[in-house]
Design a protein around this motif. Sequence first.
Motif, PDB file in Angstrom:
ATOM      1  N   THR A 226     -36.174  62.332  11.248  1.00  0.00           N
ATOM      2  CA  THR A 226     -34.750  62.321  11.596  1.00  0.00           C
ATOM      3  C   THR A 226     -34.560  62.222  13.101  1.00  0.00           C
ATOM      4  O   THR A 226     -33.727  61.440  13.587  1.00  0.00           O
ATOM      5  CB  THR A 226     -34.061  63.577  11.043  1.00  0.00           C
TER       6      THR A 226
ATOM      7  N   ALA B 172     -32.953  59.903   6.147  1.00  0.00           N
ATOM      8  CA  ALA B 172     -34.110  59.514   6.948  1.00  0.00           C
ATOM      9  C   ALA B 172     -34.544  58.079   6.670  1.00  0.00           C
ATOM     10  O   ALA B 172     -35.529  57.607   7.254  1.00  0.00           O
ATOM     11  CB  ALA B 172     -35.266  60.475   6.679  1.00  0.00           C
TER      12      ALA B 172
ATOM     13  N   CYS C  51     -32.516  69.355   7.499  1.00  0.00           N
ATOM     14  CA  CYS C  51     -31.264  68.604   7.551  1.00  0.00           C
ATOM     15  C   CYS C  51     -30.286  69.227   8.535  1.00  0.00           C
ATOM     16  O   CYS C  51     -29.592  68.527   9.279  1.00  0.00           O
ATOM     17  CB  CYS C  51     -30.668  68.560   6.145  1.00  0.00           C
TER      18      CYS C  51
ATOM     19  N   LEU D 109     -26.466  57.815   9.967  1.00  0.00           N
ATOM     20  CA  LEU D 109     -26.746  59.182  10.426  1.00  0.00           C
ATOM     21  C   LEU D 109     -25.785  59.543  11.558  1.00  0.00           C
ATOM     22  O   LEU D 109     -26.185  59.802  12.696  1.00  0.00           O
ATOM     23  CB  LEU D 109     -28.201  59.284  10.886  1.00  0.00           C
TER      24      LEU D 109
END
Length: 603
Positions: free
Chosen positions: A29, A66, A312, A483
């Motif tokens: 991430t 991801a 997360c 994201l």
Amino acid sequence: MTTRPPNAAFDADVAIVGAGPVGLTIANTLGLYGVRVLLIEKLDAIIDYPRAIGIDDEALRTLQAAGLADEVEAHITPDHWMRFVTASGRCFASIEPRTDEFGWSRRNAFIQPQIDQILYRGLARFPHVQVLFGHGLASFAQDDAGVTLQLEGPNGSARSVRAGWLVGADGGNSFVRRSLGVAFEGRTKPNQWIVVDVRNDPLGTPHITMHCDPERPYVSAALPHGIRRFEFMVMPGETEEELSRPENLAKLMHKVVADPDAVDYIRKRVYTHNARLAERFRVERVLLAGDAAHIMPVWQGQGYNSGMRDACNLAWKLAHVVKGLAGEALLDTYGQERRDHARMMIQLSEVAGDIFAPESQAAAKARDAITLALNAVPAIKQYFVEMRFKPMPRYEQGAIVQPEAIAAGAPPAALLGGLFDRSGNTALGRLFGLMAENKESLFGRLVRGLQAPVPTPVGRMFIQPRVLCEDGQTRRLDDVIGLNFAVIAWGTDPTYGLTPEARAVWERLGAKFVCALPAVQMKHRDDLRPGVIRIGDVGNRLKDWFARWPQSVVFLRPDRFVGALCSPQQTSATTMAFAQALSATDTAPSALPANNVLHLSAA
């Protein structure tokens, strides 16, 4: 997006110790955000033996963020149900959730090393992410600017590295946590379990069955690709060495297969159930995640999934702090938001284990009688089947802005509080107590009383339906947003009326502006506005979601939790309050009341 240039004095912006699923997910991430990462693993390679076998919808959504969901999907079994049966074979509880509000099946089977390898290969996408295998952390020291790590490499070689932040994802025996002196309180169950993984599944039946046999409880779990896991309780006086002998293992396997000698064994391993929680998740520039922060019994499959929730929650916050888009106070919200929920999942796992394997045959008989009666009540049976007892993450403080009426909270749990006492002596009593604490459950609402205020979606995960895009393709919502932060409005332009200051906040954060419409209205193109993404609501899921609340503009965080909710005319004021809750820099928000409560007029 304006970002702070990388600090050349650092070998990495973030150092992560531990290349398990949590460390790998955080590294992937951060890699997507362009953050320089050094992932340190004392082993020479990713662990290749099976461990976790259950992955939930929230974890799959994290892997989707991801960019690895397509690869992962080939290695899961969706809609993987769990059934509890008595020694006589009666099924007294069947957990069969069929919902997919977050875009994925709620319960799924998987084989952890396969997913870990996908996560590891995913790091090859990022030249700014480096992995050091065969390097252990010998010591570390932090100061106001960063963390200095002393590493031990192959053949005793030494190496010193410098990073802005350190994440300890190094397991339940975390060296990072122990070095910080952070307490790790909880309990260890006295009994052990032997795990037997086999190829060429000798049963072939789907799902997981929890055999609640008081003589020796055991588990039979179907896994992808013809793998099956058996777990047997190690009874008092037995040892791992004794149970691993071929003749004794054959006796165990005779409970489940006709011919133990024809079984294709992968491995045998004994483990102990632990339930522990770190006193805090952050100490200045060092953060704990996954098993380093909490460990729990396996009965609800939440050890792996709770670690993925940590990843997360933490990764996007670290990225925004590293890039100078948010102040360091944002990292304090990581522990605020994650620790309480981790505690609830530990409690749920302990209760499930106590129901599965009571401490006495008398307790087992009482469980069987009570569950037989409860199964006759459709509402209670449905409650378990749909897995509503699982406490969903809900943040009441942290990087959110709560509406005034909600922040006041619900009245204390007084009604029936004595009956639903989680500190009671029975597993069912603890279960009812846990359900009473779950504010989303029927029991929780009952215990809080009939006058409890209407709940808010703020601090809860947003749904992920499939939506119609401008190119005519249907995609999952997260794939449209990326994201990023997102401002989603139902039927209106979310940018209309934004002040220059509020617009500057969102532009700096790289937010996406989204207008959700009935799918049929996508054919009307006169209302296209620059910088606003239009999506068609396939199946009315978004419309149904917005219809539940009196406001129509939702602020989504990168982890897909609702950060705030407001009406179109309140978007600018809410934006400035949200910026302060995020500790976002280069903004001049007005003072925000305590507890991140925004005083809004009625919509």
